[in-house]
Each structure stands twice: as structure tokens, then as C-alpha cells.
Design an enzyme around this catalytic site. Structure first.
Site, PDB file in Angstrom:
ATOM      1  N   CYS A 136      18.279  69.662   8.844  1.00 17.36           N
ATOM      2  CA  CYS A 136      18.572  69.282   7.693  1.00 17.36           C
ATOM      3  C   CYS A 136      19.522  70.139   6.931  1.00 17.36           C
ATOM      4  O   CYS A 136      20.463  70.899   7.541  1.00 17.36           O
ATOM      5  CB  CYS A 136      17.796  68.606   6.784  1.00 17.36           C
ATOM      6  SG  CYS A 136      17.896  67.645   5.455  1.00 17.36           S
ATOM      7  N   ASP A 208      11.285  71.188   0.069  1.00 22.66           N
ATOM      8  CA  ASP A 208      11.049  70.138  -1.234  1.00 22.66           C
ATOM      9  C   ASP A 208       9.781  70.478  -2.010  1.00 22.66           C
ATOM     10  O   ASP A 208       9.993  70.662  -2.989  1.00 22.66           O
ATOM     11  CB  ASP A 208      11.164  68.669  -0.519  1.00 22.66           C
ATOM     12  CG  ASP A 208      12.499  68.302  -0.189  1.00 22.66           C
ATOM     13  OD1 ASP A 208      13.338  67.905  -0.921  1.00 22.66           O
ATOM     14  OD2 ASP A 208      12.914  68.548   1.010  1.00 22.66           O
TER      15      ASP A 208
HETATM   16  P1  RI2 Z   1      17.404  73.121  -0.999  1.00 23.68           P
HETATM   17  C1  RI2 Z   1      16.497  68.359   0.900  1.00 23.68           C
HETATM   18  O1  RI2 Z   1      16.030  67.168   0.400  1.00 23.68           O
HETATM   19  C2  RI2 Z   1      16.255  68.797   2.446  1.00 23.68           C
HETATM   20  O2  RI2 Z   1      14.781  68.293   2.671  1.00 23.68           O
HETATM   21  C3  RI2 Z   1      16.180  70.233   2.178  1.00 23.68           C
HETATM   22  O3  RI2 Z   1      15.415  70.871   3.187  1.00 23.68           O
HETATM   23  C4  RI2 Z   1      15.305  70.378   0.960  1.00 23.68           C
HETATM   24  O4  RI2 Z   1      15.988  69.206   0.200  1.00 23.68           O
HETATM   25  C5  RI2 Z   1      15.690  71.728   0.111  1.00 23.68           C
HETATM   26  O5  RI2 Z   1      17.022  72.092  -0.124  1.00 23.68           O
HETATM   27  P2  RI2 Z   1      17.333  66.134  -0.039  1.00 23.68           P
HETATM   28  O6  RI2 Z   1      17.534  66.221  -1.530  1.00 23.68           O
HETATM   29  O7  RI2 Z   1      16.791  73.154  -2.193  1.00 23.68           O
HETATM   30  O8  RI2 Z   1      18.269  66.419   0.891  1.00 23.68           O
HETATM   31  O9  RI2 Z   1      17.185  74.379  -0.338  1.00 23.68           O
HETATM   32  O10 RI2 Z   1      16.497  64.721   0.266  1.00 23.68           O
HETATM   33  O11 RI2 Z   1      19.000  73.102  -1.058  1.00 23.68           O
END
Ligand code: RI2
Length: 318
Positions: A136, A208
Site C-alpha cells: 500500500c 493505521d
Molecule cells: P502512514 C493508510 O490508510 C494505509 O493503510 C497505510 O499503511 C496507513 O494509512 C499508514 O500510513 P489510508 O488512509 O501514516 O490510505 O504511514 O486508507 O502515512
């Protein structure tokens, strides 16, 4: 503008009005667990600055509730609100105003400096010439991989999986390529094959929410990647600032896994076909080797005591 084409600077917003911040978080124009926490804190600072004294306390409470409700799974959003407002609601408006602005600034600073400290630690433990798989788009994981590549003069390979339906692996790939990292994009379902065929040395993912039982809630598919790595003896590192730890889980409140619209999976309905679109999953503690926080590494089995020691009384938290 396509959200995944935005630059990091464009994605780090200022103090947005709470309704706008909440809507942009809900629509994923502003996304990434760490960033949505910082966005919430900055939005509250804006409320503190711009609201009349008489209405300030209620306005902050309403804004906090609106922001927390924007997305359910990433605890950094709730922590961003609660750490900004913690213990301040009874203060007189002038004190409240200044304290909320200071708290919000501290939350943002802590989040950004945590990213640097975490990146350093991960870079230290990734060997020269290593092959890494990431899942991701996590800004923390990207920072770690750039730091590791720089440390080894570019002698590092990264496989980034695309993570349907939003294809956030594309952002990871673009950012790594822009930073000069050797990156290869794969589809999510190729992860197991690549782990084995390319002799991946480490999996590095973001977070998350991390719960007191040592589990990781992260983008859907994290569990499958971690399970694959586990069966092959490949360490799974989770890069996460302490804002990703859930004090609420100490009280038995675990994250709700967000389900998004069916159209994200199937833009045109197929007659007779139902769609499910859960966007996070829970990886149990046995599949995670270590959490890497700005306070150092945390073993999954030590997360509960770590959270207890890290967060205070939490009175009046949303
Ligand atoms: P950082 C994201 O969720 C992904 O699941 C990713 O691994 C997590 O947040 C952490 O991201 P989404 O908001 O805080 O894309 O490391 O649904 O940037």
C-alpha cells in the site's frame, strides 16, 4: 486533480475548517493515517484561533467529534483530536485558545519528527543489498525505504504492491522512484510469489492502528503479506509513530474496519453480483516481528504495557 498524482507538499494541508477537513478526509483526498491525525490537530488549532471566546469550548468539542467521525479505523485521527484537546476543556477561553494552538503544533511536530527517527532505525537494520517488500502507501514506510536506500548508496531493491481498489502502491512507487530508489510495482496478489522468487529480506509496512494485544490494523491485504512472510521466515517490520497506538483498546474498544463503496471495486454493477469492500484488516501479533516507533522497537507482546505507560488518564476524551 487526481488524488494519487498530488505531491507530498500539496497533501500536507494547513488549518482547514473542520467540516472541510472532515470531508476531505472522508473522501480520501487527504489520507494516510499519520496525515489525517495532523490534519485534525491543525483544524482544531484553526478553530481555537478563529472562534469567539463565548463559543470556543462548544466549537472545539463539535469540531473534535466531527473530525473523529470522518474515518473509523486509523486511531491517529482520534488521538490527534484528543491529544490536542486533552485536559483543556475547563480552561478559560484565552488559556484554552493558546493551549489548543500549542498542543496542535506539538502534535504535528511530534508526528513529523517521529517519522525521521523511525526512518533512521529502519535504515539501520536493513542490510546493504537487501530486497524489501512494502504494501500500500505508508508515508512512514516510504521514509524508511528512502533512508535505507540513501544509507546504502542506492544498493537496495523495493517491491511495492499496488493495493486495490485505490492502487495506493502507485503513490509509493512514484515517491520512491522520485527519490532515486530502485522500485518495482507489483499487483497485490503477486506478493507471495515475489517474496519467494526474489528472496525478499524484510517486509516493511505502516500502521493505521496498533491495539493493546499487539495486533496491527492496516490496509487490506497486510495480513496476507505478513502471513506469507511468516511462513518463509521473513521479518515483518511495522513503522509506526506512537500516535498509531490505541489507548482505547486498553478499555476493550477495538477499531471498526471501514467498508467503502461497492463502486470502488465494481464501477458498473453486474446483475446478481454483490460486492464487499473492507479496506483494512487485522494482522495478529504473531505475524509481526517488531513495531518500530520513535521511542524505539516494541515487541508485539509488549504493546499493552507500552500503551499504558505512554498515554495518560484520558479524561473527557472523545
Ligand atoms: P502512514 C493508510 O490508510 C494505509 O493503510 C497505510 O499503511 C496507513 O494509512 C499508514 O500510513 P489510508 O488512509 O501514516 O490510505 O504511514 O486508507 O502515512
Amino acid at each position: 486533480m487526481m488524488w494519487h498524482a498530488m505531491s507530498e507538499a500539496e497533501r500536507e494541508p494547513g488549518a482547514l475548517p473542520p467540516a472541510e477537513a472532515a470531508e476531505r478526509i472522508r473522501s480520501m483526498e487527504i489520507r494516510g493515517a499519520a496525515l489525517i491525525g495532523r490534519t485534525a490537530a491543525r483544524s482544531l488549532a484553526g478553530v481555537a484561533k478563529d472562534t469567539d471566546a463565548a463559543a470556543l469550548r462548544d466549537a472545539l468539542q463539535a469540531a473534535g467529534e466531527m473530525l473523529v467521525a470522518a474515518r473509523p479505523t486509523a486511531v491517529s485521527l482520534r488521538n490527534g483530536v484528543n491529544l490536542t484537546l486533552d485536559g483543556l476543556r475547563e480552561e478559560d477561553p484565552p488559556v484554552l485558545r493558546e493551549a489548543v494552538e500549542q498542543r496542535a503544533a506539538r502534535y504535528v511536530d511530534d508526528s513529523l519528527s517521529a517519522r525521521d527517527r523511525i526512518a533512521e532505525q529502519v535504515a539501520e537494520e536493513v542490510p546493504k543489498g537487501a530486497t524489501i517488500l512494502t504494501h500500500c502507501h505508508s508515508s512512514l514506510a516510504v521514509a524508511c525505504l528512502i533512508a535505507a536506500s540513501e544509507r546504502h548508496g542506492g544498493d537496495l531493491r523495493v517491491f511495492a504492491d499496488e493495493t486495490r481498489p485505490w492502487h495506493q502502491g502507485h503513490i509509493t512507487s512514484r515517491l520512491l522512484a522520485e527519490a532515486g530508489v530502485d522500485v518495482t510495482l507489483i499487483v497485490d496478489s503477486a506478493a507471495h510469489l515475489i517474496l519467494e522468487a526474489e528472496a525478499v529480506d524484510r517486509v516493511v509496512v505502516g500502521a493505521d492502528t496498533i491495539t493493546a494485544d499487539g495486533a496491527l490494523y492496516n490496509k487490506i491485504g497486510t495480513r496476507a503479506v505478513a502471513l506469507g512472510a511468516h511462513t518463509m521466515g521473513i521479518p515483518v517490520l511495522c513503522a509506526a509513530e506512537t500516535h498509531k497506538m490505541s489507548p482505547y483498546s486498553l478499555d476493550g474498544v477495538f477499531p471498526e474496519v471501514e467498508e467503502r463503496n461497492a463502486e470502488e471495486v465494481l464501477p458498473e454493477p453486474l446483475p446478481g453480483v454483490k460486492v464487499r469492500n473492507p479496506v483494512f484488516d487485522r494482522t495478529p501479533p504473531g505475524l509481526i516481528t517488531r513495531f518500530i516507533t520513535e521511542k524505539g522497537p516494541v515487541d508485539p507482546l509488549e504493546v499493552g504495557p507500552f500503551i499504558e505507560g505512554h498515554f495518560g488518564a484520558r479524561e473527557g476524551w472523545i
